[in-house]
Design an enzyme around this catalytic site. Sequence first.
Site, mmCIF file in Angstrom:
data_model
loop_
_atom_site.group_PDB
_atom_site.id
_atom_site.type_symbol
_atom_site.label_atom_id
_atom_site.label_comp_id
_atom_site.label_asym_id
_atom_site.label_seq_id
_atom_site.Cartn_x
_atom_site.Cartn_y
_atom_site.Cartn_z
ATOM 1 N N ASP A 23 0.831 -1.219 0.000
ATOM 2 C CA ASP A 23 0.000 0.000 0.000
ATOM 3 C C ASP A 23 0.861 1.263 0.000
ATOM 4 O OD1 ASP A 23 -2.439 1.330 -0.022
ATOM 5 O OD2 ASP A 23 -2.545 1.428 2.165
ATOM 6 N N GLY A 24 0.320 2.307 -0.593
ATOM 7 C CA GLY A 24 0.976 3.617 -0.517
ATOM 8 C C GLY A 24 1.503 4.166 -1.838
ATOM 9 N N GLY A 26 -0.141 5.564 -4.330
ATOM 10 C CA GLY A 26 -0.778 6.836 -4.679
ATOM 11 C C GLY A 26 -0.174 7.984 -3.889
ATOM 12 N N ASN A 71 -10.849 -2.597 -5.361
ATOM 13 C CA ASN A 71 -10.094 -1.662 -6.211
ATOM 14 C C ASN A 71 -10.713 -1.501 -7.600
ATOM 15 O OD1 ASN A 71 -6.847 -2.686 -4.857
ATOM 16 N ND2 ASN A 71 -8.150 -0.993 -4.214
ATOM 17 N N TRP A 72 -11.607 -2.418 -8.000
ATOM 18 C CA TRP A 72 -12.321 -2.252 -9.281
ATOM 19 C C TRP A 72 -13.136 -0.968 -9.272
ATOM 20 C CZ3 TRP A 72 -10.630 -4.799 -13.223
ATOM 21 C CH2 TRP A 72 -10.187 -6.116 -13.108
#
Length: 251
Positions: A23-24, A26, A71-72
């Site tokens: 994660d992270g 973005g 996440n879709w």
Amino acid sequence: MPKRRRPKIDGERLPNHIGIIMDGNGRWAKTKGMARTEGHRAGSLAVRRVVRACRRLGVSHLTLFAFSAQNWGRPEYEVQALMNLLAEFIANEWQEIMDKDIRVIQLGELRRVPVDVRKQLQELIKATRTNRSMTLALALSYGAREEIIHVIRKLTRRGMKGKLNPLEIDQELVSDNLYTSSLPDPDLIIRTGGEKRISNFLLWQSAYAEFFFSKKLWPDFSVEDLYGAIAEFQKRNRRFGLTDEQVDQVQ
Ligand code: IPE
Ligand code: IPE
Ligand code: MG
């Protein structure tokens, strides 16, 4: 540049299965004034680094949470960019994955993945089927609750046909019908990016996993950080519901 110190780890007591919530990406891009998709690109370099390091260390199973069922729901262009990066990753890493004898599997609902990427991934899975040095599981279009529902439906169907007595349903049968049926339960789950949550990752399988939360954003996660997580894991005292004395007796 001074060489960063790599924490000492005991090669005899490695986690057999490491799961990573990567994660992270973005936020990494945002701090650099870049588009989120650039963060994902940088994240794919970290994937390469960490896969190599785990293979070199002798970790036998590595599961990477690459894209969740939820996440879709992200903006179309971001989903598209992630799928393109996956296709690129497969093409670029194919040879090395074969050379390093890595078996690739996928966890999740593959039918939702765009057909070209899906085919490419299926080919890689097929080509690496008999590889033995390490299993790399890509949790892609994966959700743990979705996975559990998939098992419930499968077993219910069997029951309705009269082929399964509900009393035969035990932990082993459930585990054998999860996407992870060919993997041991994870010993260590690492989440980068600073959040302390599981976000629908391996809910059933992580019942006795050790968790390690890193503040590092995924593209910045280094081999030293991986070693640090394993070193911390090796300091933990896993009791599985028993007392220290009982655990000591078994060892
Ligand atoms: C992880 O990074 C990659 C995926 C979930 C696909 P994020 O894209 O979630 O990055 P942040 O958490 O927004 O920084
Ligand atoms: C978890 O990250 C999923 C992956 C790393 C693929 P998210 O960014 O989707 O999780 P939340 O939204 O912060 O819980
Ligand atoms: Mg995130």
